[in-house]
Scaffold this motif. Structure first.
Motif, PDB file in Angstrom:
ATOM      1  N   TYR A   1      46.885  30.297  47.093  1.00  0.00           N
ATOM      2  CA  TYR A   1      46.739  31.744  46.898  1.00  0.00           C
ATOM      3  C   TYR A   1      46.010  32.049  45.594  1.00  0.00           C
ATOM      4  O   TYR A   1      46.317  31.483  44.543  1.00  0.00           O
ATOM      5  CB  TYR A   1      48.111  32.418  46.882  1.00  0.00           C
ATOM      6  N   ILE A   2      45.020  32.949  45.652  1.00  0.00           N
ATOM      7  CA  ILE A   2      44.296  33.449  44.484  1.00  0.00           C
ATOM      8  C   ILE A   2      44.582  34.943  44.364  1.00  0.00           C
ATOM      9  O   ILE A   2      44.486  35.671  45.362  1.00  0.00           O
ATOM     10  CB  ILE A   2      42.775  33.227  44.623  1.00  0.00           C
ATOM     11  N   PRO A   3      44.915  35.453  43.179  1.00  0.00           N
ATOM     12  CA  PRO A   3      45.146  36.902  43.044  1.00  0.00           C
ATOM     13  C   PRO A   3      43.864  37.693  43.268  1.00  0.00           C
ATOM     14  O   PRO A   3      42.766  37.220  42.990  1.00  0.00           O
ATOM     15  CB  PRO A   3      45.667  37.051  41.614  1.00  0.00           C
ATOM     16  N   SER A   4      44.011  38.892  43.771  1.00  0.00           N
ATOM     17  CA  SER A   4      42.883  39.785  44.023  1.00  0.00           C
ATOM     18  C   SER A   4      42.541  40.578  42.769  1.00  0.00           C
ATOM     19  O   SER A   4      43.413  40.859  41.940  1.00  0.00           O
ATOM     20  CB  SER A   4      43.254  40.768  45.140  1.00  0.00           C
ATOM     21  N   PRO A   5      41.266  40.957  42.576  1.00  0.00           N
ATOM     22  CA  PRO A   5      40.940  41.849  41.458  1.00  0.00           C
ATOM     23  C   PRO A   5      41.485  43.259  41.643  1.00  0.00           C
ATOM     24  O   PRO A   5      41.505  44.052  40.698  1.00  0.00           O
ATOM     25  CB  PRO A   5      39.408  41.848  41.457  1.00  0.00           C
TER      26      PRO A   5
END
Length: 829
Positions: A59-63
């Motif tokens: 998982y990568i955080p969203s801007p």
């Protein structure tokens, strides 16, 4: 789209923002990115590639900053337990609403599996579709900077789906957990994903009711959480993460919430909160956990705090898409605004082929968001003109949404068109969704002048690339087009639809065209294998005219007729007639139509003129006469006079193709007395136009003389038994001055009629008729008083056995409307 250029980093963007004008001036501002995203880009400290046990994350955080749910403690869900694996809780999982658990292997593609796990569950729950989409294609072709196995989020999936690059079938691009795996670049998408709803994230560990409700209504929910092996109990498949910083912002893995159990014990949860857990689908194969599932405590301090979403993919018939014109290939990565909750965005598109603009797609940046869509033919660089279509409404939550236009707009190759959207947020002052580059995340975001525009009030427009810090920004608005569906000119005897051994090219709908006709129009057709009353909708120029009636399986029904109101039919220009199978998005239902034609010989009621095949008169209605009357609720009484009817079953009377019976015989070359017949409520359209037909069943040879005249309808029919008093009654009812009409169901044999009469002055004043046949007179009563209960036998030949009967009390003295009289307590047995 456009030429790629080096994209600015986050710190460079912030340095530009310092120089921006204050809120409310001509240029918009950029909302600061999600702090978790900033930390990730600058150091990636929270991005673990695998758990201590070796399972891949990703998982990568969203801007985009997550939106917190407004916690309403009084909200409640319906049941203490719900599990999409066994939705009715009977222990039999054959009715489960989930596709099989997958395995992401050693690739950081959890976000892709969570996205498709949620989408596949929604399609199975809503449309009974068991589909398997290709996570491999999604991880390779999402377009973002991270490698195929280096992680992603729901924004990656939304961008890929909304630009119509997928979903691709798993069979066309099977999963391989290698970053170097082969993948398909030319596979056709299975369907168009209409909406990806970004739900607000949890406000607290007890904020769970809205999540439960969303699972019930929309299927599995995409959610992120922080997976760390020490917090997982393998003996009972329970999990509860304790955030050491109490930030509630840690996430490194994406999963699907598929249910809940309020009584599930989670020993690792804090005291007082050890009961209650979400049922969660993982992507580490069915051999992990409880067949691939585990239980995450409500008191877990990460699940659904950073990301929460569900899909709303409607029936393909609602919005069929062949081409998605777009400039924001990576979707919503930033929000801009003018210091107000309202702002406008627009795109100018130039189609590459002749198509129909069927819908518009956009992102909403707030919950809720009101929108207004405007489609224009022309744009001079600062002002749009020549409006061709509009749409408007409200979306409840942020995310990707599509709007179907009421009537598609024809667009031509090379002939540009503009789509402008007014966004009105509830709270956020950043209404405009844009795609913009962030180094290491969305550097492929590029733009060209002349594509996207922004405006504060929707009058004067600024090219978004002319804003110094937004030279590579694209406005997140898409044009959703489909190839024009060729229409079949009428009349058309051939069969079309999804027919065994026949036509399979019109699975979802069949389109016909017919020339302009003034007034009401009769549509005639046969339908095949229609299983449901609202399965095959009939539309004229995009407006619903009704539904085809049910037929037997694998057979053609009788010829049907439908009255198309004049208001739906173009008088001068061509008309589009559509038979649309509203149940057939899965493309599994058999159905069809044939022998489709239209004719304009409809006579509006009331109609005193004589029609038929009449000596010295009308010869144009040899076989039948068709009348139209407006929608009426309840039973309807129809009046008419017939001429030269030789046989008891010669002239059939039908309402909307339902037989009411036959006109009585008359003497040769003479008009019979005024007759009446009841059309039951279920035969009569309340809102749509109705078709009344007098059909001479003996006259296809066109040799019989016959006719009808003085045809009219009246909705004042009272069903029996009726205790109320009707007539012309002192201090009471004055709406039935001349007669009172009642109806009763078909009865075999002679029937006994009982009633009370009021103020009958003459022995032959109030005549009693059954289906137009005189049955006698009401006896005289005292003035201003009710007589005793009376009984009269209605002979068997007068009474219909199967169809509705009409009973009339007719005051033959009362055409001057001066006599008092009435009846009550009317019944038959």
């Amino acid at each position: 789209m456009g030429n790629a250029q080096t994209s600015p980093g986050i710190l460079a963007v912030f340095s530009i923002l310092i120089l921006l004008p204050a809120c409310g001036e001509d240029l918009p501002q950029l909302e600061p990115p999600n702090p978790a995203f900033t930390r990730f880009v600058e150091g990636g400290s929270l991005q673990r590639r695998s758990t201590e046990s070796g399972f891949a994350l990703g998982y990568i955080p969203s801007p985009i900053r997550p939106e917190r749910h407004l916690f309403e403690r009084e909200a409640s869900a319906s049941d203490p337990e719900y599990d999409m694996r066994d939705p009715n809780g009977d222990g039999n999982t054959s009715d489960g609403l989930l596709t099989p658990v997958r395995d992401q292997g050693g690739c950081g593609s959890c976000w892709a599996f969570a996205s498709y796990g949620a989408l596949e569950s929604q399609l199975k729950q809503s449309w009974a579709l068991a589909l398997d989409f290709s996570e491999d294609n999604l991880k390779h072709l999402n377009g973002f900077d991270s490698g195929p196995c280096d992680g992603g989020n729901i924004d990656f999936s939304t961008a890929y789906l909304s630009r119509y690059d997928g979903p691709i079938s798993e069979a066309d691009d099977p999963y391989d957990d290698s970053a170097e795996s082969e993948y398909c670049t030319g596979c056709a998408p299975v369907r168009y994903a209409d909406s990806v709803v970004f739900l607000p994230t949890r406000a607290a560990v007890t904020d769970n009711a809205y999540i439960k409700q969303a699972v019930l209504e929309h299927g599995g929910l995409y959610a992120s959480l922080y997976m760390d092996s020490p917090f997982y109990n393998d003996s009972d498949q329970t999990y509860c993460y304790d955030d050491p910083n109490d930030s509630y912002a840690d996430s490194n893995h994406a999963v699907v919430i598929v249910g809940w159990d309020d009584d599930k014990y989670v020993g690792q949860a804090p005291p007082g909160g050890r009961y209650g857990a979400f049922i969660v689908r993982n992507s580490w194969s069915a051999s992990w956990g409880e067949g691939g599932y585990f239980y995450v405590s409500y008191y877990d301090e990460s699940i659904a705090f950073s990301s929460l979403a569900h899909f709303e993919d409607r029936a393909e018939s609602d919005l069929a898409v062949d081409t998605a014109y777009t400039y924001d290939t990576l979707g919503w990565t930033g929000s801009i605004g003018y210091g107000d909750t309202v702002a406008w965005g627009a795109n100018w598109f130039v189609p590459e082929q002749d198509e129909e603009l069927a819908g518009v797609g956009f992102y909403a940046t707030d919950s809720p968001t009101d929108y207004e869509v405007y489609v224009y033919e022309n744009f001079d660089g600062s002002t749009f003109s020549d409006l061709t279509a509009t749409a408007g409404g409200t979306v409840a939550y942020r995310g990707w949404h599509t709007v179907q236009l009421d009537t598609p707009v024809a667009v031509r190759t090379g002939d540009g068109f503009g789509i402008a959207v007014r966004f009105s947020n509830s709270d956020s002052t950043w209404p405009l969704p844009v795609e913009m580059p962030f180094a290491g995340y969305s550097s492929a975001s590029t733009a060209n002048p002349g594509e996207g525009y922004v405006s504060y009030e929707g009058s004067a427009w600024t090219d978004v690339t002319a804003i110094s810090w937004c030279t590579e920004c694209s406005v997140c608005i898409k044009a959703l087009c489909r190839a024009p569906v060729p229409s079949i000119p009428l009349p058309a005897a051939e069969a079309y639809g999804r027919i065994t051994g026949g036509d399979l090219t019109h699975v979802e709908e069949v389109r016909y065209s017919f020339q302009g006709i003034s007034g009401q129009v009769i549509l005639r057709y046969q339908a095949w294998d229609v299983d449901f009353a609202r399965e095959v909708e009939i539309l004229v120029n995009g407006q619903s005219a009704g539904f085809a009636r049910v037929t037997a399986n694998n057979s053609w029904g009788p010829m049907q007729s439908l009255l198309l109101p004049g208001g739906l039919v173009n008088d001068a220009s061509e008309n589009l007639l559509t038979f649309s199978n509203t149940y057939n998005p899965p493309k599994t239902y058999l159905w069809g139509v044939r022998e489709v034609s239209v004719e304009a010989e409809v006579i509006p009621l009331p109609a005193p003129e004589a029609y038929g095949r009449i000596t010295g008169g009308d010869q144009t209605h040899v076989q039948e006469v068709s009348y139209g009357f407006e929608g009426l609720s309840g039973e309807v009484e129809l009046f008419y006079r017939a001429w030269d009817v030789d046989y008891a079953n010669e002239v059939e009377i039908l309402v909307n193709d339902h037989s009411l019976g036959f006109a009585p015989r008359t003497l040769n070359n003479s008009w019979g007395m005024t007759q009446s017949i009841v059309a039951p409520d279920e035969y009569v359209n309340d809102a749509l136009a109705n078709l009344l037909t007098f059909a001479n069943t003996f006259n296809p040879p066109k040799t019989y003389l016959w006719g009808v005249k003085e045809v009219m309808s009246d909705a004042e029919v009272v069903p029996l038994p009726a205790a109320g008093a009707y007539g012309r009654i002192s201090g009471g009812d004055h709406t039935h001055v001349q007669e009172v009409s009642y109806s009763f169901q078909g009865l075999a044999g002679a029937v006994t009629l009982t009633y009370e009469a009021w103020d009958v002055d003459y022995a032959n004043e109030v005549q009693i008729l059954v289906n137009g046949q005189p049955a006698g007179f009401a006896p005289v009563t005292s003035n201003n008083s009710w007589g005793p209960l009376r009984a009269i036998v209605l002979p068997d030949p007068f009474v219909h056995d199967a169809s509705t009967n009409l009973l009339v009390f007719d005051n033959t003295y009362n055409p001057p409307n001066t006599y008092w009289w009435g009846v009550r307590n009317v019944a038959v047995e």
